[in-house]
Scaffold this motif. Structure first.
Motif, short mmCIF file in Angstrom:
data_model
loop_
_atom_site.label_atom_id
_atom_site.label_comp_id
_atom_site.label_asym_id
_atom_site.label_seq_id
_atom_site.Cartn_x
_atom_site.Cartn_y
_atom_site.Cartn_z
N SER A 121 23.67 72.43 14.53
CA SER A 121 23.25 72.36 15.94
C SER A 121 22.99 73.74 16.53
N PHE A 122 23.23 74.82 15.75
CA PHE A 122 22.99 76.17 16.26
C PHE A 122 21.50 76.48 16.11
N PRO B 151 30.26 75.42 8.80
CA PRO B 151 30.81 74.11 9.15
C PRO B 151 29.70 73.13 9.54
N ALA B 152 30.05 71.85 9.53
CA ALA B 152 29.05 70.81 9.78
C ALA B 152 28.33 71.01 11.11
N GLU B 153 29.04 71.50 12.13
CA GLU B 153 28.42 71.66 13.45
C GLU B 153 27.40 72.79 13.49
N ALA B 154 27.31 73.60 12.43
CA ALA B 154 26.34 74.69 12.41
C ALA B 154 24.91 74.20 12.47
N ALA C 14 28.04 72.26 6.50
CA ALA C 14 26.79 71.72 7.00
C ALA C 14 25.99 71.09 5.88
N MET D 68 30.56 80.64 13.99
CA MET D 68 30.01 79.58 13.15
C MET D 68 29.78 80.04 11.71
N GLY E 147 19.13 70.92 13.38
CA GLY E 147 19.81 69.67 13.65
C GLY E 147 20.18 68.90 12.39
N SER F 246 29.00 82.84 19.39
CA SER F 246 28.94 81.56 18.68
C SER F 246 28.46 81.74 17.25
#
Length: 223
Positions: free
Chosen positions: A130-131, A125-128, A221, A209, A150, A205
């Motif tokens: 930030s991992f 997913p797009a928020e990955a 992402a 993710m 990022g 997490s």
């Protein structure tokens, strides 16, 4: 010589470069970082030495792949994705999501952990992005690492380039259950099937993710 549709249509011209058998699977392998020729040959059972050489030569002409010389690669070097190859990552992502909606393959089909890691990375997913915990996976003795900066998620075969923030060690069956959401990190650890070196919250997490796609599509992402 590669066959051509001899049409000015952009789709037809793209297929002139990418439509031959094995071509996109070569690109798939190189999404996990530079690979030696022998590693590509091993990762693509059935392609044959001559055909792989011909496909690589063809793809070099269009900057889909290019030669590189990573540390320890030996005098023959290796291959990596060129700029035009990197531009294909969203295309592969769409193919993976689409293919996940097909019925399960026959049990005799070849299956490799690297292909699951590729799918996890491509469809994250797009928020990955930030991992940012550098994560080392040891799955049945095979090593992979993933890291997000990022902007994009990077995944490669082999040990992490520096000491990882998180190391996850398990067998292939446990890994499959975790990335399919069929087993929790807590259960796997309690059963002795998963060893977590690092923050357990980061491990949870990670498996929330990075999962295998279910064929329904969704946000992903950046490449």
């Amino acid at each position: 010589m590669a066959r051509s549709y001899q049409q000015s249509c952009f789709l037809a011209r793209a297929l002139d470069v990418l439509g031959e058998r094995w071509t996109l699977l070569i690109v798939r392998e190189l999404t996990l970082g530079p690979r030696r020729y022998g590693e590509l040959l091993d990762a693509l059972p059935g392609i044959g030495n001559g055909l792989l050489a011909a496909r690589l030569k063809h793809l070099e002409q269009y900057d889909v792949v290019r030669r590189t010389r990573p540390a320890g690669a030996g005098r023959w070097g290796a291959y990596e994705l060129g700029d035009r190859g990197q531009a294909l990552v969203p295309v592969l992502r769409s193919f993976v999501d689409w293919g996940a909606g097909l019925e399960d393959p026959p049990p005799e089909y070849t299956d490799r952990t690297a292909w699951s890691v590729t799918a996890m990375r491509l469809t994250a997913p797009a928020e990955a992005v930030s991992f940012d915990a550098l994560t080392q996976l040891d799955v049945g003795g095979e090593e992979f690492w993933l890291h997000a900066d990022g902007e994009r998620v990077r995944a490669e075969v082999g040990p992490a380039p520096i000491r990882p923030d998180l190391r996850l060690t398990c067998g292939r069956e446990t890994f499959d259950s975790l990335v399919r959401g069929q087993m929790s990190v807590e259960h796997a650890v309690a059963a002795g099937e998963l060893v977590v070196a690092g923050d357990s919250g980061a491990a949870r997490s990670f498996f929330e993710m990075f999962t295998l796609p279910d064929g329904t599509g969704g946000g992903v992402a950046e490449a």
